[in-house]
Enzyme design. Sequence first.
Site, PDB file in Angstrom:
ATOM      1  N   HIS A 141       0.814  -1.220   0.000  1.00 30.83           N
ATOM      2  CA  HIS A 141       0.000   0.000   0.000  1.00 30.83           C
ATOM      3  C   HIS A 141       0.846   1.269   0.000  1.00 30.83           C
ATOM      4  CE1 HIS A 141      -2.757   3.128   1.387  1.00 30.83           C
ATOM      5  NE2 HIS A 141      -3.743   2.351   0.952  1.00 30.83           N
ATOM      6  N   CYS A 142       1.842   1.378   0.833  1.00 34.33           N
ATOM      7  CA  CYS A 142       2.786   2.497   0.913  1.00 34.33           C
ATOM      8  C   CYS A 142       2.248   3.771   1.555  1.00 34.33           C
ATOM      9  CB  CYS A 142       3.368   2.862  -0.464  1.00 34.33           C
ATOM     10  SG  CYS A 142       4.340   1.571  -1.207  1.00 34.33           S
ATOM     11  N   ASP A 143       0.972   3.834   1.913  1.00 33.04           N
ATOM     12  CA  ASP A 143       0.443   5.067   2.513  1.00 33.04           C
ATOM     13  C   ASP A 143      -0.701   4.768   3.475  1.00 33.04           C
ATOM     14  OD1 ASP A 143       0.126   7.746   3.064  1.00 33.04           O
ATOM     15  OD2 ASP A 143      -1.076   8.149   1.283  1.00 33.04           O
ATOM     16  N   VAL A 144      -0.481   3.859   4.410  1.00 37.33           N
ATOM     17  CA  VAL A 144      -1.511   3.564   5.402  1.00 37.33           C
ATOM     18  C   VAL A 144      -1.464   4.690   6.432  1.00 37.33           C
ATOM     19  CG1 VAL A 144      -2.331   1.951   7.142  1.00 37.33           C
ATOM     20  CG2 VAL A 144      -1.292   1.091   5.045  1.00 37.33           C
ATOM     21  N   ASN A 195      -6.591   7.601   5.028  1.00 39.30           N
ATOM     22  CA  ASN A 195      -6.918   6.584   4.030  1.00 39.30           C
ATOM     23  C   ASN A 195      -7.747   5.436   4.594  1.00 39.30           C
ATOM     24  OD1 ASN A 195      -5.607   7.941   1.975  1.00 39.30           O
ATOM     25  ND2 ASN A 195      -3.655   7.000   2.439  1.00 39.30           N
TER      26      ASN A 195
END
Length: 71
Positions: A45-48, A52
């Site tokens: 995912h890289c952007d938890v 989000n």
Amino acid sequence: MRRCRKRGLQLPFDFAIYLARTLFEALAYAHTAKGRSGRDLEVVHCDVSPSNVFISRNGEVKLGDFGVARI
């Protein structure tokens, strides 16, 4: 979380556990998803972040914004 903070409410512990478990399940699903060829996509995912994570009025938890995810 922002609304709870404004109202001086703490996130109930049992809901926090439910939230964490649901997010872990969503991440595991994305990481083990398979492409059309049957190979693992291994999505990361890289952007938890809280912005989000979406929670419906019914308590459904969704992880969104896979825009910067890596395969």
